[in-house]
Design a protein around this motif. Structure first.
Motif, PDB file in Angstrom:
ATOM      1  N   MET A  41      -9.922  -9.932 -16.642  1.00  0.00           N
ATOM      2  CA  MET A  41      -9.978 -11.275 -17.522  1.00  0.00           C
ATOM      3  C   MET A  41      -9.509 -12.459 -16.325  1.00  0.00           C
ATOM      4  O   MET A  41      -9.653 -13.574 -16.781  1.00  0.00           O
ATOM      5  N   GLY A  42      -9.014 -11.873 -15.006  1.00  0.00           N
ATOM      6  CA  GLY A  42      -8.707 -12.883 -14.169  1.00  0.00           C
ATOM      7  C   GLY A  42      -9.930 -13.419 -13.555  1.00  0.00           C
ATOM      8  O   GLY A  42     -10.881 -13.271 -13.573  1.00  0.00           O
ATOM      9  N   PRO A  43      -9.554 -14.728 -12.650  1.00  0.00           N
ATOM     10  CA  PRO A  43     -10.610 -15.437 -12.119  1.00  0.00           C
ATOM     11  C   PRO A  43     -11.190 -14.644 -10.945  1.00  0.00           C
ATOM     12  O   PRO A  43     -12.405 -15.005 -10.772  1.00  0.00           O
ATOM     13  N   ASP A  44     -10.599 -13.853 -10.113  1.00  0.00           N
ATOM     14  CA  ASP A  44     -11.300 -13.146  -8.893  1.00  0.00           C
ATOM     15  C   ASP A  44     -10.751 -11.671  -8.950  1.00  0.00           C
ATOM     16  O   ASP A  44      -9.504 -11.774  -8.558  1.00  0.00           O
ATOM     17  N   ASN A  45     -11.706 -10.883  -9.118  1.00  0.00           N
ATOM     18  CA  ASN A  45     -11.340  -9.590  -8.882  1.00  0.00           C
ATOM     19  C   ASN A  45     -12.166  -8.766  -7.989  1.00  0.00           C
ATOM     20  O   ASN A  45     -11.991  -7.697  -7.928  1.00  0.00           O
ATOM     21  N   ARG A  46     -12.598  -9.497  -7.141  1.00  0.00           N
ATOM     22  CA  ARG A  46     -13.608  -8.924  -5.874  1.00  0.00           C
ATOM     23  C   ARG A  46     -12.659  -8.100  -5.096  1.00  0.00           C
ATOM     24  O   ARG A  46     -13.105  -7.241  -4.438  1.00  0.00           O
ATOM     25  N   TRP A  47     -11.336  -8.505  -5.166  1.00  0.00           N
ATOM     26  CA  TRP A  47     -10.282  -7.957  -4.025  1.00  0.00           C
ATOM     27  C   TRP A  47     -10.288  -6.588  -4.334  1.00  0.00           C
ATOM     28  O   TRP A  47      -9.937  -5.619  -3.198  1.00  0.00           O
ATOM     29  N   ALA A  48     -10.252  -6.120  -5.441  1.00  0.00           N
ATOM     30  CA  ALA A  48     -10.181  -4.704  -5.873  1.00  0.00           C
ATOM     31  C   ALA A  48     -11.410  -3.846  -5.311  1.00  0.00           C
ATOM     32  O   ALA A  48     -10.977  -2.911  -4.994  1.00  0.00           O
ATOM     33  N   ALA A  49     -12.529  -4.164  -5.596  1.00  0.00           N
ATOM     34  CA  ALA A  49     -13.746  -3.699  -5.057  1.00  0.00           C
ATOM     35  C   ALA A  49     -13.653  -3.506  -3.445  1.00  0.00           C
ATOM     36  O   ALA A  49     -14.061  -2.382  -2.722  1.00  0.00           O
ATOM     37  N   CYS A  50     -13.257  -4.656  -2.720  1.00  0.00           N
ATOM     38  CA  CYS A  50     -13.143  -4.702  -1.450  1.00  0.00           C
ATOM     39  C   CYS A  50     -12.106  -3.772  -0.863  1.00  0.00           C
ATOM     40  O   CYS A  50     -12.307  -3.370   0.149  1.00  0.00           O
ATOM     41  N   ALA A  51     -10.976  -3.769  -1.521  1.00  0.00           N
ATOM     42  CA  ALA A  51      -9.902  -2.734  -1.263  1.00  0.00           C
ATOM     43  C   ALA A  51     -10.168  -1.317  -1.333  1.00  0.00           C
ATOM     44  O   ALA A  51     -10.115  -0.557  -0.608  1.00  0.00           O
ATOM     45  N   ALA A  52     -11.046  -1.078  -2.406  1.00  0.00           N
ATOM     46  CA  ALA A  52     -11.583   0.289  -2.737  1.00  0.00           C
ATOM     47  C   ALA A  52     -12.431   0.657  -1.407  1.00  0.00           C
ATOM     48  O   ALA A  52     -12.565   1.790  -0.875  1.00  0.00           O
ATOM     49  N   ALA A  53     -13.367  -0.265  -1.169  1.00  0.00           N
ATOM     50  CA  ALA A  53     -14.415  -0.146  -0.081  1.00  0.00           C
ATOM     51  C   ALA A  53     -13.986   0.096   1.252  1.00  0.00           C
ATOM     52  O   ALA A  53     -14.266   0.893   1.996  1.00  0.00           O
ATOM     53  N   ALA A  54     -12.825  -0.739   1.439  1.00  0.00           N
ATOM     54  CA  ALA A  54     -12.105  -0.460   2.941  1.00  0.00           C
ATOM     55  C   ALA A  54     -11.494   0.926   2.893  1.00  0.00           C
ATOM     56  O   ALA A  54     -11.521   1.147   3.988  1.00  0.00           O
ATOM     57  N   TYR A  55     -10.784   1.271   1.776  1.00  0.00           N
ATOM     58  CA  TYR A  55     -10.191   2.429   1.843  1.00  0.00           C
ATOM     59  C   TYR A  55     -11.082   3.712   2.077  1.00  0.00           C
ATOM     60  O   TYR A  55     -10.584   4.551   2.937  1.00  0.00           O
ATOM     61  N   VAL A  56     -12.181   3.712   1.480  1.00  0.00           N
ATOM     62  CA  VAL A  56     -13.163   4.735   1.740  1.00  0.00           C
ATOM     63  C   VAL A  56     -13.629   4.646   3.150  1.00  0.00           C
ATOM     64  O   VAL A  56     -13.888   5.610   3.601  1.00  0.00           O
ATOM     65  N   LEU A  57     -13.864   3.411   3.574  1.00  0.00           N
ATOM     66  CA  LEU A  57     -14.327   3.511   4.925  1.00  0.00           C
ATOM     67  C   LEU A  57     -13.267   3.901   6.153  1.00  0.00           C
ATOM     68  O   LEU A  57     -13.531   4.915   7.238  1.00  0.00           O
TER      69      LEU A  57
END
Length: 165
Positions: A41-57
């Motif tokens: 519901m927050g304005p910006d939740n892209r950070w969660a996807a970016c954090a998950a992608a960075a962790y997987v890399l």
């Protein structure tokens, strides 16, 4: 030069560590996914996807590096002329053989806290090999096996935790 089959380096853990790595990735991805859903519901939740992608890399890069680490080094004689070869077994299962005269440097790093050591092996003209932690080997065997190598050992740079004397 050693004429028998001598074990020069033996790592304590020779497994590929796949199951703990998959478990770790699943837990972190699940936690980030739940947190991302909670923040939906927050304005910006892209950070969660970016954090998950960075962790997987980062996990993939560590897995690729860990597969090349040495778990065993031994000197073997299998040549018809009786010359010994240095046989290196990697964590991923690959086995390579090298001429012991091509070894430029052997460094054993002793851990200050736990009774273990790490191996750094450099061949002439090639990259450096890293060994998984194992028991401290005898430096005399390395010096005898690799006569042109600079064979050294040192303590780790970090100290014993706790109150100093």
């Amino acid at each position: 030069m050693a004429v028998s089959e001598d074990l020069l380096w033996d790592a304590a853990d020779k497994s590929t560590r796949t199951i703990p790595r998959l478990r770790r990735v699943a837990v972190v991805a699940g936690c980030l996914g739940l947190f991302g859903l909670a923040m939906w519901m927050g304005p910006d939740n892209r950070w969660a996807a970016c954090a998950a992608a960075a962790y997987v890399l980062v996990e993939i890069a560590h897995w690729a590096w860990d597969r090349r680490r040495l778990v065993e080094a031994r000197i073997v004689t299998g040549e018809p002329d009786g010359r010994a070869r240095l046989r290196l077994r990697h964590a991923g299962g690959r086995i390579t053989e090298h001429d012991p005269h091509q070894v430029a440097r052997v460094l054993i790093i002793h851990d200050n806290v736990v009774d273990s050591a790490k191996l750094r092996l450099r061949l002439r003209g090639e990259r450096q090999f890293f060994g998984r932690p194992g028991r401290s080997p005898a430096l005399a065997t390395w010096r005898e096996t690799c006569p042109r190598a600079a064979v050294n050992d040192r303590n780790a740079w970090w100290g014993m935790p706790g109150i100093p004397d």
